[in-house]
Write a protein that holds these residues in place. Sequence first.
Motif, PDB file in Angstrom:
ATOM      1  N   SER A 100       0.863  -1.314   0.273  1.00  0.00           N
ATOM      2  CA  SER A 100       0.204   0.260  -0.211  1.00  0.00           C
ATOM      3  C   SER A 100       0.856   1.153  -0.113  1.00  0.00           C
ATOM      4  CB  SER A 100      -0.905  -0.090   1.342  1.00  0.00           C
ATOM      5  OG  SER A 100      -1.454   1.259   1.332  1.00  0.00           O
ATOM      6  N   PRO A 101       0.839   2.017  -1.128  1.00  0.00           N
ATOM      7  CA  PRO A 101       1.513   3.329  -1.177  1.00  0.00           C
ATOM      8  C   PRO A 101       1.403   4.530  -0.064  1.00  0.00           C
ATOM      9  CG  PRO A 101       0.970   2.720  -3.165  1.00  0.00           C
ATOM     10  CD  PRO A 101       0.077   1.779  -2.348  1.00  0.00           C
ATOM     11  N   GLU A 102       0.059   4.234   0.455  1.00  0.00           N
ATOM     12  CA  GLU A 102      -0.603   5.048   1.437  1.00  0.00           C
ATOM     13  C   GLU A 102      -0.028   4.782   2.815  1.00  0.00           C
ATOM     14  OE1 GLU A 102      -3.023   5.111  -2.330  1.00  0.00           O
ATOM     15  OE2 GLU A 102      -2.464   3.233  -0.993  1.00  0.00           O
ATOM     16  N   ARG A 103       0.066   3.398   3.133  1.00  0.00           N
ATOM     17  CA  ARG A 103       0.346   3.120   4.372  1.00  0.00           C
ATOM     18  C   ARG A 103       2.074   3.374   4.505  1.00  0.00           C
ATOM     19  NH1 ARG A 103      -2.857  -1.907   7.003  1.00  0.00           N
ATOM     20  NH2 ARG A 103      -5.015  -1.127   6.575  1.00  0.00           N
ATOM     21  N   MET A 104       2.541   3.070   3.440  1.00  0.00           N
ATOM     22  CA  MET A 104       4.113   3.161   3.485  1.00  0.00           C
ATOM     23  C   MET A 104       4.612   4.628   3.466  1.00  0.00           C
ATOM     24  SD  MET A 104       5.635   0.271   3.287  1.00  0.00           S
ATOM     25  CE  MET A 104       7.253   0.487   2.741  1.00  0.00           C
ATOM     26  N   ALA A 105       3.620   5.644   2.821  1.00  0.00           N
ATOM     27  CA  ALA A 105       3.901   6.973   3.170  1.00  0.00           C
ATOM     28  C   ALA A 105       4.308   7.196   4.837  1.00  0.00           C
ATOM     29  CB  ALA A 105       2.922   8.089   2.321  1.00  0.00           C
ATOM     30  N   LEU A 106       2.842   6.782   5.303  1.00  0.00           N
ATOM     31  CA  LEU A 106       2.810   7.238   6.752  1.00  0.00           C
ATOM     32  C   LEU A 106       4.217   6.294   7.506  1.00  0.00           C
ATOM     33  CD1 LEU A 106      -0.710   6.707   7.299  1.00  0.00           C
ATOM     34  CD2 LEU A 106       0.313   8.882   7.143  1.00  0.00           C
ATOM     35  N   ALA A 107       4.499   5.106   7.081  1.00  0.00           N
ATOM     36  CA  ALA A 107       5.642   4.369   7.783  1.00  0.00           C
ATOM     37  C   ALA A 107       6.710   5.380   7.600  1.00  0.00           C
ATOM     38  CB  ALA A 107       5.691   3.027   7.153  1.00  0.00           C
ATOM     39  N   ARG A 108       7.031   5.958   6.235  1.00  0.00           N
ATOM     40  CA  ARG A 108       8.226   6.737   6.201  1.00  0.00           C
ATOM     41  C   ARG A 108       8.162   8.108   7.083  1.00  0.00           C
ATOM     42  NH1 ARG A 108       6.914   5.606   0.749  1.00  0.00           N
ATOM     43  NH2 ARG A 108       8.038   3.878   0.093  1.00  0.00           N
ATOM     44  N   GLU A 109       7.070   8.583   7.340  1.00  0.00           N
ATOM     45  CA  GLU A 109       6.760   9.563   8.361  1.00  0.00           C
ATOM     46  C   GLU A 109       7.307   9.095   9.652  1.00  0.00           C
ATOM     47  OE1 GLU A 109       3.133  11.324   8.310  1.00  0.00           O
ATOM     48  OE2 GLU A 109       3.008  11.921   6.262  1.00  0.00           O
ATOM     49  N   ARG A 110       7.096   8.066  10.238  1.00  0.00           N
ATOM     50  CA  ARG A 110       7.328   7.512  11.428  1.00  0.00           C
ATOM     51  C   ARG A 110       8.754   7.121  11.665  1.00  0.00           C
ATOM     52  NH1 ARG A 110       2.281   3.500  12.811  1.00  0.00           N
ATOM     53  NH2 ARG A 110       1.234   4.992  14.413  1.00  0.00           N
ATOM     54  N   LEU A 111       9.442   6.433  10.353  1.00  0.00           N
ATOM     55  CA  LEU A 111      10.475   5.749  10.649  1.00  0.00           C
ATOM     56  C   LEU A 111      11.855   6.370   9.996  1.00  0.00           C
ATOM     57  CD1 LEU A 111       8.979   2.311  10.038  1.00  0.00           C
ATOM     58  CD2 LEU A 111      10.591   2.582  11.934  1.00  0.00           C
ATOM     59  N   LEU A 112      11.485   7.081   9.047  1.00  0.00           N
ATOM     60  CA  LEU A 112      12.319   8.128   8.237  1.00  0.00           C
ATOM     61  C   LEU A 112      12.001   9.453   8.286  1.00  0.00           C
ATOM     62  CD1 LEU A 112      12.966   5.363   5.256  1.00  0.00           C
ATOM     63  CD2 LEU A 112      14.338   5.428   7.442  1.00  0.00           C
ATOM     64  N   PRO A 113      11.952  10.066   9.405  1.00  0.00           N
ATOM     65  CA  PRO A 113      11.537  11.590   9.373  1.00  0.00           C
ATOM     66  C   PRO A 113      12.489  12.378   9.162  1.00  0.00           C
ATOM     67  CG  PRO A 113      11.853  10.767  11.600  1.00  0.00           C
ATOM     68  CD  PRO A 113      12.189   9.547  10.650  1.00  0.00           C
ATOM     69  N   GLY A 114      13.840  12.203   9.106  1.00  0.00           N
ATOM     70  CA  GLY A 114      14.729  13.028   8.480  1.00  0.00           C
ATOM     71  C   GLY A 114      15.985  12.578   9.387  1.00  0.00           C
ATOM     72  N   ALA A 115      17.086  13.123   8.453  1.00  0.00           N
ATOM     73  CA  ALA A 115      18.562  12.452   8.960  1.00  0.00           C
ATOM     74  C   ALA A 115      18.907  12.923  10.576  1.00  0.00           C
ATOM     75  CB  ALA A 115      19.787  13.319   8.260  1.00  0.00           C
ATOM     76  N   GLY A 116      18.314  14.136  10.931  1.00  0.00           N
ATOM     77  CA  GLY A 116      18.663  14.316  12.191  1.00  0.00           C
ATOM     78  C   GLY A 116      17.900  13.804  13.420  1.00  0.00           C
ATOM     79  N   SER A 117      16.871  13.075  13.107  1.00  0.00           N
ATOM     80  CA  SER A 117      15.834  12.284  14.193  1.00  0.00           C
ATOM     81  C   SER A 117      16.421  11.264  14.751  1.00  0.00           C
ATOM     82  CB  SER A 117      14.581  11.901  13.278  1.00  0.00           C
ATOM     83  OG  SER A 117      13.847  11.263  14.126  1.00  0.00           O
ATOM     84  N   THR A 118      16.350  10.692  15.960  1.00  0.00           N
ATOM     85  CA  THR A 118      16.854   9.931  16.636  1.00  0.00           C
ATOM     86  C   THR A 118      16.284   8.524  16.515  1.00  0.00           C
ATOM     87  OG1 THR A 118      15.367  10.428  18.685  1.00  0.00           O
ATOM     88  CG2 THR A 118      17.503  11.112  18.622  1.00  0.00           C
TER      89      THR A 118
END
Length: 284
Positions: free
Chosen positions: A82-100
Motif C-alpha cells: 500500500s503506497p498510502e500506508r508506506m508513506a505514513l511508515a516513512r514519516e514514522r521511521l525515516l523522518p529526517g537525518a537529524g531524528s533519533t
Amino acid sequence: MTPTLVRQHLPHAGAAPRVDLRARARDWSEIQERMLVPLYEAVYERLDVGPTTRLLGLGCGSGLALLMATARGAAVTGVDASPERMALARERLLPGAGSTRARAGTRLVEGSPREAREPGAPAYSLVTAFEPIGCLAGDSEGLGGQLAEATPLAERGAAVVLAGWGPPERCATTSVLRVATKLAEPLRASGSWRPALRDDLEEVAQRAGLKPDGSGRVACPFGYADVDSAVRGLKSTGLFDAAMTATDQVQVDKELTEALHPHQRRDGTVWMPNVFRYLIARTP
C-alpha cells in the motif's frame, strides 16, 4: 505496558469518496493499528528482540510494529504493497537525518518481499506477519505467497511469526464483524469476513514448509473515543470492503453503528475485549 486505547480523533473534512485510500491509511495509523500493540510487545519479549535482530516485517502497514522493534535496537526492513500506508511508515521511521528515530539499518520497501533482498547483507533472523489472517476468505493464500518470497531471505532456523484472531467466543468484536458477512451475502462477494478457525495459522505454516515452534494468546482490546472513531477504525482494516461493494458506505456505516451500540459505555467510548493468537514457526 498497558496501552491507552481510547483517544479523541477528529473526523476527516469534506465528503469522502467511496474509498479514500489516504484517509483509510490515516485512520489505520491513528486509530486501529495501536490496538495490536500488546501482540507486538508479547512477541518481541518472547523472542528477545534486540540489537542482534534483523527483522523483516511483512505487511508492515504504517510502521508501528517496526518502530517498536527499532526502540529495542533491532535493524528492520518493512514491506507493504500500500503506497498510502508506506508513506505514513516513512514519516514514522525515516523522518529526517537529524531524528533519533531514523536508525541505521531501517529500510522500507513498497511492493513484494522479494524486493527486500539486500545483496551482501546478512540474512534476516526474524520474519513477522502481524496482520491477522483467518478472517477473510482467501487471506491465508495471499500470506502464503509472501512467505514463499520471504523465507529464502531468512537464516536457517529463523523465527517466522504469524498472527490471527482468537476464538470467536473470546472476541467481542466478532458480533460487529458479522455485519460484514451479512451485508456482503446478497452478492456472495469474495473477500468477506468469516470466523477464525483453530488451525488457520498452522495450516499456513505447513504449506510454507515451516516448522511450528510455539504459540501464544494475547489480550488486545479494541477501544475507541466514540462510535464514529470505531466505525472509521474498523473500516480501515479492509474487512468491510466486500460489504461496501455489495451495498454502499452509508449502509455499512448505519449497520456498524447499530452493532457497536451494545459495546458503548456511558461516557460514549466504545470498548470490546478481544484475544489474538500468534504462532512462532521456524525456517528449515
